[in-house]
Motif scaffolding. Sequence first.
Motif, mmCIF file in Angstrom:
data_model
loop_
_atom_site.group_PDB
_atom_site.id
_atom_site.type_symbol
_atom_site.label_atom_id
_atom_site.label_comp_id
_atom_site.label_asym_id
_atom_site.label_seq_id
_atom_site.Cartn_x
_atom_site.Cartn_y
_atom_site.Cartn_z
ATOM 1 N N GLY A 368 0.817 -1.201 0.000
ATOM 2 C CA GLY A 368 0.000 0.000 0.000
ATOM 3 C C GLY A 368 0.853 1.253 0.000
ATOM 4 N N MET A 369 1.831 1.314 0.908
ATOM 5 C CA MET A 369 2.754 2.443 0.963
ATOM 6 C C MET A 369 4.170 1.949 1.183
ATOM 7 S SD MET A 369 3.633 5.555 0.738
ATOM 8 C CE MET A 369 2.018 6.122 0.287
ATOM 9 N N ASN A 370 4.452 1.400 2.325
ATOM 10 C CA ASN A 370 5.751 0.946 2.831
ATOM 11 C C ASN A 370 6.512 2.111 3.454
ATOM 12 O OD1 ASN A 370 8.569 -0.002 3.151
ATOM 13 N ND2 ASN A 370 7.706 -1.867 2.275
ATOM 14 N N LEU A 371 6.368 2.217 4.762
ATOM 15 C CA LEU A 371 6.982 3.315 5.500
ATOM 16 C C LEU A 371 8.456 3.068 5.802
ATOM 17 C CD1 LEU A 371 4.096 4.307 7.926
ATOM 18 C CD2 LEU A 371 4.711 5.298 5.709
ATOM 19 N N VAL A 372 8.940 1.829 5.639
ATOM 20 C CA VAL A 372 10.373 1.574 5.820
ATOM 21 C C VAL A 372 11.174 2.446 4.863
ATOM 22 C CG1 VAL A 372 12.201 -0.148 5.504
ATOM 23 C CG2 VAL A 372 10.135 -0.747 6.772
ATOM 24 N N ALA A 373 10.671 2.614 3.649
ATOM 25 C CA ALA A 373 11.362 3.456 2.667
ATOM 26 C C ALA A 373 11.537 4.869 3.189
ATOM 27 C CB ALA A 373 10.587 3.466 1.351
ATOM 28 N N LYS A 374 10.492 5.402 3.803
ATOM 29 C CA LYS A 374 10.549 6.775 4.307
ATOM 30 C C LYS A 374 11.398 6.862 5.575
ATOM 31 C CE LYS A 374 6.174 8.059 2.173
ATOM 32 N NZ LYS A 374 4.871 8.741 2.295
ATOM 33 N N GLU A 375 11.341 5.825 6.404
ATOM 34 C CA GLU A 375 12.171 5.813 7.608
ATOM 35 C C GLU A 375 13.658 5.776 7.256
ATOM 36 O OE1 GLU A 375 8.934 3.449 10.459
ATOM 37 O OE2 GLU A 375 10.700 2.411 9.681
ATOM 38 N N PHE A 376 14.011 4.997 6.244
ATOM 39 C CA PHE A 376 15.409 4.921 5.826
ATOM 40 C C PHE A 376 15.905 6.306 5.400
ATOM 41 C CE2 PHE A 376 18.582 4.441 2.422
ATOM 42 C CZ PHE A 376 19.559 3.717 3.095
ATOM 43 N N ILE A 377 15.111 7.016 4.649
ATOM 44 C CA ILE A 377 15.495 8.360 4.204
ATOM 45 C C ILE A 377 15.678 9.279 5.400
ATOM 46 C CG2 ILE A 377 14.700 10.395 2.928
ATOM 47 C CD1 ILE A 377 13.098 8.365 1.149
ATOM 48 N N ALA A 378 14.728 9.245 6.341
ATOM 49 C CA ALA A 378 14.773 10.140 7.495
ATOM 50 C C ALA A 378 15.977 9.881 8.386
ATOM 51 C CB ALA A 378 13.485 10.007 8.308
ATOM 52 N N ALA A 379 16.471 8.638 8.411
ATOM 53 C CA ALA A 379 17.554 8.267 9.321
ATOM 54 C C ALA A 379 18.940 8.586 8.774
ATOM 55 C CB ALA A 379 17.465 6.781 9.654
ATOM 56 N N GLN A 380 19.047 8.970 7.501
ATOM 57 C CA GLN A 380 20.364 9.106 6.873
ATOM 58 C C GLN A 380 21.121 10.366 7.319
ATOM 59 O OE1 GLN A 380 21.724 6.547 4.905
ATOM 60 N NE2 GLN A 380 19.910 5.722 5.931
ATOM 61 N N ASP A 381 22.441 10.250 7.271
ATOM 62 C CA ASP A 381 23.320 11.407 7.429
ATOM 63 C C ASP A 381 23.293 12.170 6.104
ATOM 64 O OD1 ASP A 381 25.383 13.233 7.561
ATOM 65 O OD2 ASP A 381 26.914 11.789 8.154
ATOM 66 N N PRO A 382 22.787 13.408 6.071
ATOM 67 C CA PRO A 382 22.654 14.116 4.787
ATOM 68 C C PRO A 382 23.976 14.387 4.092
ATOM 69 C CG PRO A 382 22.189 15.583 6.644
ATOM 70 C CD PRO A 382 22.267 14.200 7.201
ATOM 71 N N THR A 383 25.086 14.325 4.828
ATOM 72 C CA THR A 383 26.392 14.550 4.198
ATOM 73 C C THR A 383 26.985 13.274 3.600
ATOM 74 O OG1 THR A 383 27.670 14.143 6.227
ATOM 75 C CG2 THR A 383 26.842 16.391 5.869
ATOM 76 N N ASP A 384 26.418 12.118 3.942
ATOM 77 C CA ASP A 384 26.907 10.836 3.410
ATOM 78 C C ASP A 384 25.765 9.827 3.427
ATOM 79 O OD1 ASP A 384 28.541 8.816 2.448
ATOM 80 O OD2 ASP A 384 29.369 8.325 4.426
ATOM 81 N N PRO A 385 24.708 10.099 2.658
ATOM 82 C CA PRO A 385 23.504 9.266 2.759
ATOM 83 C C PRO A 385 23.611 7.955 2.000
ATOM 84 C CG PRO A 385 23.175 10.978 1.122
ATOM 85 C CD PRO A 385 24.540 11.214 1.721
ATOM 86 N N GLY A 386 22.823 6.982 2.451
ATOM 87 C CA GLY A 386 22.688 5.736 1.725
ATOM 88 C C GLY A 386 21.698 5.889 0.582
ATOM 89 N N VAL A 387 21.544 4.813 -0.190
ATOM 90 C CA VAL A 387 20.692 4.833 -1.388
ATOM 91 C C VAL A 387 19.505 3.899 -1.190
ATOM 92 C CG1 VAL A 387 20.616 4.417 -3.889
ATOM 93 C CG2 VAL A 387 22.704 5.322 -2.829
ATOM 94 N N LEU A 388 18.341 4.378 -1.580
ATOM 95 C CA LEU A 388 17.115 3.593 -1.478
ATOM 96 C C LEU A 388 16.829 2.905 -2.812
ATOM 97 C CD1 LEU A 388 14.461 2.745 -0.074
ATOM 98 C CD2 LEU A 388 13.486 4.936 -0.835
ATOM 99 N N VAL A 389 16.769 1.563 -2.785
ATOM 100 C CA VAL A 389 16.324 0.779 -3.933
ATOM 101 C C VAL A 389 14.892 0.358 -3.642
ATOM 102 C CG1 VAL A 389 16.669 -1.331 -5.280
ATOM 103 C CG2 VAL A 389 18.656 -0.024 -4.467
ATOM 104 N N LEU A 390 13.964 0.831 -4.464
ATOM 105 C CA LEU A 390 12.536 0.749 -4.137
ATOM 106 C C LEU A 390 11.748 0.084 -5.264
ATOM 107 C CD1 LEU A 390 10.144 1.618 -2.287
ATOM 108 C CD2 LEU A 390 10.174 3.820 -3.491
ATOM 109 N N SER A 391 10.887 -0.847 -4.888
ATOM 110 C CA SER A 391 10.002 -1.493 -5.854
ATOM 111 C C SER A 391 9.017 -0.497 -6.442
ATOM 112 C CB SER A 391 9.228 -2.630 -5.175
ATOM 113 O OG SER A 391 8.165 -3.075 -6.000
#
Length: 466
Positions: A368-391
């Motif tokens: 329906g949504m998947n909030l893990v995707a949004k949580e991963f973004i919110a948790a990142q260090d903006p100076t060295d962020p990880g990458v979201l691979v999303l269905s």
Amino acid sequence: MSRLVVVSNRVADPRKAAAGGLAVAVKESLEQTGGLWFGWSGNIHDTESGQGTHGEVRLQTVGNIKLATCDLTQEDYAGYYLGYANDVLWPVFHYRLDLANFDIRFTATYRRVNRQFASRLMPLLRADDLIWVHDYHLIPLAAELRAMGCTNRIGFFLHIPMPPPLIMAAIPEHEWLMRSLFAYDLVGFQSPADVAHFTSYVESEAGASPLPDNRLLAFNRSVRVGAFPIGIDVDGFSDLATAQDGIEMFNRMREEYSRRRLLLGVDRLDYSKGLPQRVNAFRELLALYPENRNSATLIQIASPSREDVSAYSILRSQMDSLCGAINGEYGELDWMPVRYIHRNVARKRLPGLYRASRVALVTPLRDGMNLVAKEFIAAQDPTDPGVLVLSRFAGAAEQLKDALLVNPYDTQGTAHSIQRALTMPLDERIRRHKTLMSQIRQFDVRWWSSSFLDALAQTATTDMAS
């Protein structure tokens, strides 16, 4: 100001709710209006000896919020919850007709429990209450309330996907189910695609006509529909990443995997999440890009879910076998390619795990949504962020277009996208993260709650003419 009444399958104590849950989404509105939250207590009884949904409602006051709960009998739990909700609606709404069990007894119990919930809720209502009903367990609740004389504004939000018309039509008595939604004044979905599927269904199956203000006329009734993509408490979750538990988890992961790049999946063990496909894509990554061997580690958390349902026990065995095979094929004495964890991880520790990961794999077959995707973004260090691979089949993909969107059924294509994520330059990672962060901030959990409730308050009550 009208009092807000929230109705959901389960009721949670808002004081104990973890950031990101339904409790966070509705807590502020409930507190502002001295609201009521009604639903199942989570307790099950063997008999109907005055304690099931036939028994008295238990009331509890938490600050300015009143919680009202009732129990289920074992029979009701089996037919309403395990049966119709999770053996019919859940698989069908996630496009898995092969896993649905269309036992007519489930339908009868589902309708009866919704009628019982309505009869317990009615005496607690005030004339000007605004009622917000949540999710697939309670689709017919408004119709039952209307039959008992309820004239309040009632809204419904579907947290899971809305399937296309031909899939929905596989459900016996599907017309009754969709007719029930027309007893609401406002029906909200996660995405425009879900709205389109519902609109297409009622147009093709019920001859619905469009009306102004996003309304549909069918079954001699009208309902307003709209997309209200649910969000998270961005600041609250970001704060968890820099709180003690988050920092401890981050430091531990960075120390333990100092020579590795972490890929992370966080899901319930559910066939909708695409877990076997994800693990196979990781195996393909190791085959196609040998430089990742002894270098990249996938941590897959799959928390227990509905373990008494056969489809889930089969999935668990499949995951055990797949992860074991990959570790046996590629593992070294000092490197295990897949760390598969079949248990719950404390929510307060997840932000640190997200922050330590180079790539998040959020690849459901349908969500329906998947909030893990949004949580991963919110948790990142903006100076060295990880990458979201999303269905592309997650509702979140309609918002988060700067993620790397993949088709989870395409094993090689997903492996190529994972490699791109692992090798993405810093400036591109920062640019993508900045755009994604802006998106989840704009459409956060408070936006979701307020936009739905504002729309409901402004919606004229449903024409109940038959």
